[in-house]
Design a protein around this motif. Structure first.
Motif, PDB file in Angstrom:
ATOM      1  N   TRP A 204       5.958  -2.298   5.550  1.00 54.06           N
ATOM      2  CA  TRP A 204       5.342  -1.221   4.775  1.00 54.06           C
ATOM      3  C   TRP A 204       4.413  -1.794   3.710  1.00 54.06           C
ATOM      4  O   TRP A 204       3.310  -1.270   3.477  1.00 54.06           O
ATOM      5  N   LEU A 205       4.831  -2.871   3.052  1.00 52.80           N
ATOM      6  CA  LEU A 205       3.984  -3.516   2.036  1.00 52.80           C
ATOM      7  C   LEU A 205       2.664  -3.988   2.655  1.00 52.80           C
ATOM      8  O   LEU A 205       1.599  -3.871   2.044  1.00 52.80           O
ATOM      9  N   ARG A 206       2.754  -4.492   3.872  1.00 49.06           N
ATOM     10  CA  ARG A 206       1.522  -4.915   4.551  1.00 49.06           C
ATOM     11  C   ARG A 206       0.630  -3.716   4.860  1.00 49.06           C
ATOM     12  O   ARG A 206      -0.592  -3.800   4.780  1.00 49.06           O
ATOM     13  N   ALA A 207       1.278  -2.593   5.187  1.00 47.06           N
ATOM     14  CA  ALA A 207       0.517  -1.388   5.524  1.00 47.06           C
ATOM     15  C   ALA A 207      -0.185  -0.785   4.313  1.00 47.06           C
ATOM     16  O   ALA A 207      -1.199  -0.086   4.462  1.00 47.06           O
ATOM     17  N   VAL A 208       0.339  -1.045   3.102  1.00 47.01           N
ATOM     18  CA  VAL A 208      -0.284  -0.498   1.877  1.00 47.01           C
ATOM     19  C   VAL A 208      -1.079  -1.584   1.143  1.00 47.01           C
ATOM     20  O   VAL A 208      -1.242  -1.551  -0.079  1.00 47.01           O
ATOM     21  N   ASP A 209      -1.547  -2.565   1.914  1.00 46.96           N
ATOM     22  CA  ASP A 209      -2.443  -3.610   1.398  1.00 46.96           C
ATOM     23  C   ASP A 209      -1.804  -4.498   0.336  1.00 46.96           C
ATOM     24  O   ASP A 209      -2.463  -4.921  -0.619  1.00 46.96           O
ATOM     25  N   LEU A 210      -0.513  -4.787   0.508  1.00 49.48           N
ATOM     26  CA  LEU A 210       0.160  -5.724  -0.395  1.00 49.48           C
ATOM     27  C   LEU A 210       0.797  -6.854   0.417  1.00 49.48           C
ATOM     28  O   LEU A 210       1.872  -7.368   0.078  1.00 49.48           O
ATOM     29  N   ALA A 211       0.124  -7.227   1.499  1.00 47.36           N
ATOM     30  CA  ALA A 211       0.668  -8.206   2.442  1.00 47.36           C
ATOM     31  C   ALA A 211       0.977  -9.550   1.785  1.00 47.36           C
ATOM     32  O   ALA A 211       1.968 -10.201   2.129  1.00 47.36           O
TER      33      ALA A 211
END
Length: 364
Positions: A204-211
């Motif tokens: 989810w973090l990757r999906a919200v640009d916090l990869a």
């Protein structure tokens, strides 16, 4: 060079169900445990993950009744069982034989528990849990002091395990209730998020640009159940765990917005109310849990009555009985208001019949 051995603690190992007495053809289930022979009892201990005690058990035990009539002190003296959680494991199993109460948690063995620790983001405790032979049945009766014995001292990790046990209760101990891969939905509901594994949260973090910050959640204990069910777990807590610097205000604001959208308005309202309450102590990443000690007044009554361990369970079994849409749910005080997030049925699983606040007996 050590040869390859199956059954190691691999993170990729699938969930495994324990061997039950029914699976062993040498035991007649129509015969009560009290009448099991010495060899049947020793074979059962081997299956149950306590095979290291067989030699001393064979010298002491006459039949199953010997164990049923024994105290934890007898286990330590006669079987050399020094580990307190091994004694607890044996007590719980013997209680199940006498009470004949079917518990779905008893079908999950200690190898499954190590996979569960991976799923909830606490793989660093796998060795301790494996050594203690913690299985599914023990999971639901873990106390604060049990976790300290397992070297789990972080307050955040205690809360992580508490919420994870709660999710197991709500899903009737379905071994596959946690989602290990994110779904296709762009806006998952809280009822879906509550079953997210640590890996799903990282995705989810990757999906919200916090990869770039996602790897920081390894070993954090952050999973969907903790995010949704723990009122003190906020976007600020998550920012601390992700090591997002305080000066990066825009990034933290972005995380807060994404977090609010993830947990939904009901959970956010609960978190705000909890945070604004008098005496609220923010959840930190460094707080430690101290052992629960007996007070002086309790100490004076120890010989008169046995202290009730059920009050100290990490996730009390029947703190509050709630029925939603005709489905009985197990909710603890900290989880009130989130019944809708737990209203997903686990197909083909029946709720375990558990007596409220039952305690492990010293003697049968």
């Amino acid at each position: 060079m050590q040869s390859f051995r199956r059954g190691g603690l691999r993170a990729t190992a699938g969930p495994r169900l324990t061997r039950t007495p029914e699976s062993n053809p040498t035991r007649d289930l129509n015969i009560p445990f009290s009448q099991w022979t010495k060899e049947q009892v020793c074979g059962w201990l081997e299956d149950y993950g306590l095979g290291q005690y067989i030699n001393l058990t064979r010298q002491w035990v006459e039949n199953g009744q010997t164990l049923l009539a024994a105290t934890p002190q007898d286990f330590e003296k006669e079987m050399g069982m020094k580990h307190p959680l091994h004694r607890k494991k044996l007590q719980l199993a013997l209680r199940a034989f006498t009470s004949k109460v079917a518990e779905k948690s008893s079908e999950l063995d200690h190898i499954w528990v190590t996979r569960w620790l991976d799923d909830i983001g606490l793989p660093q405790y796998k060795d301790q849990f494996h050594e203690a032979r913690v299985d599914g049945r023990m999971i639901q009766y873990l106390t604060v002091n049990d976790l300290l014995t397992l070297k789990v001292t972080s307050q955040l990790h205690h809360l992580s395990i508490k919420c994870a046990i709660h999710v197991l209760h709500a899903n009737k101990f379905n071994p596959n209730c946690l989602r290990r891969r994110p779904g296709e939905e762009k806006h998952p509901s809280p009822s879906e998020v509550v079953q997210w594994s640590n890996h799903c949260v990282m995705e989810w973090l990757r999906a919200v640009d916090l990869a770039e910050y996602a790897p920081n959640l390894r070993g954090s204990g952050v999973h969907g159940g903790l995010i949704i069910l723990e009122p003190r777990f906020s976007s600020e807590t998550l920012a601390l765990l992700l090591n997002i610097p305080p000066q990066k205000t825009l990034l933290r604001r972005h995380l807060a917005t994404a977090f609010a959208a993830l947990v939904g308005p009901q959970a956010m309202q609960e978190k705000r109310e909890y945070g604004n309450a008098t005496g609220h102590v923010p959840l930190t990443t460094t707080a430690k849990v101290k052992p629960k000690k007996l007070g002086f007044t309790q100490f004076s009554h120890l010989r008169k009555r046995k202290p009730d361990e059920s009050a100290d369970y990490i996730c009390p079994i029947d703190s509050e009985a709630l029925t939603v849409n005709g489905v009985s749910r197990v909710l603890t005080p900290a989880h009130r208001g989130f019944s809708s997030t737990l209203d997903r049925q686990a197909e083909k699983w029946q709720p375990p019949a558990i007596k409220a606040h039952s305690n492990v007996p010293d003697k049968n």
